[in-house]
Design a protein around this motif. Structure first.
Motif: not given
Length: 213
Positions: A52, A55-56, A59, A69-70, A72-74, A76-77, A207
């Motif tokens: 993971l 992956q981040l 991205r 980006t964050l 979209s990440w937030c 999706e997860h 991050y």
């Protein structure tokens, strides 16, 4: 035909019956295996934390904006009920720009330079912290006013510049660097350039482990 002959014939018939039945039994077992749903071992679908993190990492490097980006990440997860990233200003921790930052921005000691430290938060999670040195002279007056008076994310404010990120350095950490919820899993140093390829911002992004689901 004597008793022994009848006994031998019975045994041969039983053996032949077993041999004939064996392929049918095997075929039935194969068919059952082909049609039955495969049950994955417990936890097989889970992604390892180190994967993971990578992956981040990819991205962030590929995305034009850390904020976008964050978000979209937030989403999706499922890190928050509403996947919107907001910037929380950290005041009272101003830092002078190091020499390498000034050089990357094409600035010197007399060039007007501003510093902004923010946490990018989604829901209750601090996904990243960033040190940002930027040249106000390359932003519009409206952009500077918003940056000075609000917690709006930098990338969202300067979006009209059509900027691009140039990654200068990046490193992942697993196990995280640091302890608890403040452990760092990824650090990225990047330069932001406008449409004319002029550098206007230098960021150091850290991050957090809280970015992992």
């Amino acid at each position: 035909m004597g008793p022994s002959d009848r006994h031998d014939r019975l045994r041969r018939w039983q053996a032949a019956s077993l041999l004939a039945a064996a392929p049918i039994a095997s075929l039935s077992a194969a068919d059952a295996g082909a049609t039955a749903p495969l049950q994955a071992p417990p936890g097989q679908q889970r992604i390892a934390p180190a994967a993971l993190v990578e992956q981040l990492h990819q991205r962030v490097l590929a995305g034009p904006s850390a904020t976008g980006t964050l978000e979209s990440w937030c989403a999706e997860h499922g890190l928050a009920e509403q996947a919107r990233v907001r910037a929380v200003r950290v005041h009272g921790q101003d830092k002078a720009a190091p020499a390498d930052v000034l050089k990357a921005l094409g600035a010197d000691a007399d060039t007007p330079l501003r510093y902004r430290r923010v946490q990018l938060v989604c829901g209750s999670r601090v996904l990243s912290e960033a040190d940002n040195w930027y040249l106000p002279g390359r932003l519009s007056a409206a952009m500077n006013q918003v940056l000075d008076s609000s917690d709006e994310p930098f990338g969202r404010v300067v979006g009209p510049l059509g900027f691009q990120r140039q990654t200068l350095a990046d490193q992942t950490f697993w196990p995280p660097r640091g302890d608890g919820d403040h452990g760092v899993i990824l650090e990225v140093r990047a330069l932001l350039r406008d449409r004319q390829q002029q550098a206007f911002s230098y960021v150091i992004e850290s991050y957090s482990v809280q970015a992992l689901p």
